[in-house]
Write an enzyme that holds these catalytic residues in place. Sequence first.
Site, PDB file in Angstrom:
ATOM      1  N   ASP A 172       0.772  -1.257   0.000  1.00  0.00           N
ATOM      2  CA  ASP A 172       0.000   0.000   0.000  1.00  0.00           C
ATOM      3  C   ASP A 172       0.803   1.308   0.000  1.00  0.00           C
ATOM      4  O   ASP A 172       1.798   1.434   0.715  1.00  0.00           O
ATOM      5  CB  ASP A 172      -0.864   0.101   1.264  1.00  0.00           C
ATOM      6  CG  ASP A 172      -1.579  -1.161   1.619  1.00  0.00           C
ATOM      7  OD1 ASP A 172      -1.514  -2.121   0.864  1.00  0.00           O
ATOM      8  OD2 ASP A 172      -2.185  -1.172   2.693  1.00  0.00           O
TER       9      ASP A 172
ATOM     10  N   GLU B 192     -10.448  -2.436   4.443  1.00  0.00           N
ATOM     11  CA  GLU B 192      -9.108  -1.923   4.760  1.00  0.00           C
ATOM     12  C   GLU B 192      -8.950  -0.534   4.117  1.00  0.00           C
ATOM     13  O   GLU B 192      -9.683  -0.174   3.191  1.00  0.00           O
ATOM     14  CB  GLU B 192      -8.030  -2.849   4.169  1.00  0.00           C
ATOM     15  CG  GLU B 192      -8.109  -4.289   4.643  1.00  0.00           C
ATOM     16  CD  GLU B 192      -6.997  -5.180   4.078  1.00  0.00           C
ATOM     17  OE1 GLU B 192      -6.451  -5.968   4.847  1.00  0.00           O
ATOM     18  OE2 GLU B 192      -6.693  -5.098   2.877  1.00  0.00           O
TER      19      GLU B 192
HETATM   20  C1  FRU Z   1      -3.845  -3.653   2.765  1.00  0.00           C
HETATM   21  C2  FRU Z   1      -3.203  -4.059   4.068  1.00  0.00           C
HETATM   22  C3  FRU Z   1      -3.567  -3.089   5.162  1.00  0.00           C
HETATM   23  C4  FRU Z   1      -2.446  -3.266   6.137  1.00  0.00           C
HETATM   24  C5  FRU Z   1      -1.262  -3.498   5.227  1.00  0.00           C
HETATM   25  C6  FRU Z   1      -0.243  -4.450   5.759  1.00  0.00           C
HETATM   26  O1  FRU Z   1      -3.194  -4.088   1.641  1.00  0.00           O
HETATM   27  O2  FRU Z   1      -3.572  -5.384   4.402  1.00  0.00           O
HETATM   28  O3  FRU Z   1      -4.852  -3.302   5.720  1.00  0.00           O
HETATM   29  O4  FRU Z   1      -2.262  -2.156   6.961  1.00  0.00           O
HETATM   30  O5  FRU Z   1      -1.781  -4.007   4.020  1.00  0.00           O
HETATM   31  O6  FRU Z   1       0.875  -4.490   4.962  1.00  0.00           O
END
Ligand code: FRU
Length: 509
Positions: free
Chosen positions: A30, A213
Site C-alpha cells: 500500500d 481496509e
Molecule cells: C492492505 C493491508 C492493510 C495493512 C497493510 C499491511 O493491503 O492489508 O490493511 O495495513 O496491508 O501491509
Amino acid sequence: MEQPIKKSIFYRDKHRPQFHYSPPENWMNDPNGMVYFEGEYHLFYQYYPEKTVWGPMHWGHAVSKDLIHWENLPIALYPDDLGHIFSGSAVVDWSNTSGLGKDGQPPLIAIFTHHEMELEKVGTNNHQYQSIAFSHDNGRSLIKYSGNPVLPNLNNIKDFRDPKVIWDKIRKHWLMVLATTDHSKFYSSKNLIDWTHLSNWGSPYGEHNGVWECPDLFPMRVEETGEEKWVLLQSINPGGLNGGSATQYFVGDFDGEKFILDEKFEKEVTNGHAIWIDYGRDNYAGVTWSDIPDEDGRRIFIGWMSNWDYSQTVPTERWRNAMTIPRRLALAQVNGKYRVISHPVKELEKLRGKFIDIESQIVSNNSILIEKKQLNVSQAEVILTIDLEGTSSTVFGIELSNGKGAVYQFGYEIANQQFFSDRSRSFSEVFSDKFSVKPALAPRFSTDQELLLHCFIDASSIEIFIDNGSVVMTETFFPNEDFNQLSLFCNDGQVQLVSGIAYELSSIW
Ligand code: FRU
C-alpha cells in the site's frame, strides 16, 4: 544515516515499469502517508526491505516535486516493540495542535497502525492499534511519539487499522477514519493524540465478502452543480468484483459526526452491490494526498498496482510491485448518477515524446494501429475515439501482442454494454492459479455515442480510462517479451475509429 539509494540500473529489470513508481528492490504494498509539504509530494509505502514477499512491515519513502519523478529516500519507519508498521496517513499540523512542532515550524505527523505479531498469535485480537510519529525535517526523519499508541484497541477488534486523518475545517478538529472488519469507524481529535469515537458506518452497504481496509474520506464538489458531497473510499480484500482485492466508494454527506449515504447512491450499493474506483484487478489500497494547496485544489489519488490474490508470486526478480499513475479524482453526474471520475494527472504530459497520429478509419477484422518500428508501445500513452453509431461489430477492442505468442485484449461487448480485460495469454509462466481465471469485467456508465479510451501502457501494466474516467480498468501482465504492437480487433462487422494518437513516454528513471 543511510545514503539515499541510487540504483538506476535496477530500473532496467524485466517487466519494470518506466513511468510508475516502484522501489529499487524488494517488496512493496500500500501507498502510505501521502502528504504535500514545502514543494514535495511525499509517498511512503508498505515495505519489506529484505525480500520480494510480504514480511515485517516498514514505511519506505520517496519524494517528488512533480508527482512523476521520484527520489528514493531511506526507510522512514522501522518495526519496534509495539509492532510492525502497517498502513496509515500523514498530515501537516499547521497550527501545532499536537505541540510536537519545533522552533515555530509545523510538524509533519504520520498516523499509522502498529501490528504486534506476538499478540496476534495469542489470539486476543488486540494486536492492532494506532500510533503517531512526527518530523521536523520534511519527513526525512520520523520520530515515534513516546506516548504511543494514541488509539489503543480496547474492544479487541481483530481488524482495527489503516487510519486516514483529515482536518475538519468547519469543526476545527482532526477526523480519523479507520477500517474495522466490515465497517468504517470515525474519530475526532483536537491534537492528534487524544481521540474520541464519533460513529460507525458500513455493513450492510457495499461489498462484504472480505475485510474492509485502507479507507479515505473527503469532500468534493459535484462538477455539474457545485454542491458538496463526501466520498468514502473503502478497500476490501478479498471480495473485489473481479476477484481478490479492490476499492469501492460511497457518495454521501458527513455531518461532522457520521457519514450519511446519499439516497440515490444507496440503491446502487445494497444487496451486495458496489461501485468501484477501478474495475481492473490491479488497483488496491489507494488513498489521496493530504495538504494539496488550495491554489491547486486537486484531490490526487494513487493506488497499489497489484492484488493480494497473486502479488507475492508475480514473475519479477529483485523488485515486486509498483504504484498506479497518480490520478486526479472528480465527482460528477453520469447519466444522473454520482460517479467518482479518475483523470491521469496533467503532469504526465511532460513525459510525452515521439508521437503518431492514428488515421481515422473503418476497421473490419484486425487492423494494426501501432507497429514496433513506429514507437515503443510498451511505454506509451494511447488515446482512441470510437464512434459506436458507425460500429456494427458485437465485440471489439484493442490488442497488445509481441509476435512471440503473448497477447493481451481489452474489449467492449455492445449488447450488454460491458468492458472486459482478458490477460489469459499475457504471461509465459504460471505463477498463480488466480491471475487469469476469467476476464475482468466492467459496466459502462456513459451512454455517449463516442467511446473514448485513454490508455497508459508500461511494460507490465495497462491503465484504461474509459469515457473520460467514469470507469477505469488497471491490469498487470507479464509477457515473455515486452509487447511491441497494438491492434484494433473486431469479431464481426466493423468498428469506426474516429481519431487516435499515441505518444511514447520517457522513462522517469
Ligand atoms: C492492505 C493491508 C492493510 C495493512 C497493510 C499491511 O493491503 O492489508 O490493511 O495495513 O496491508 O501491509
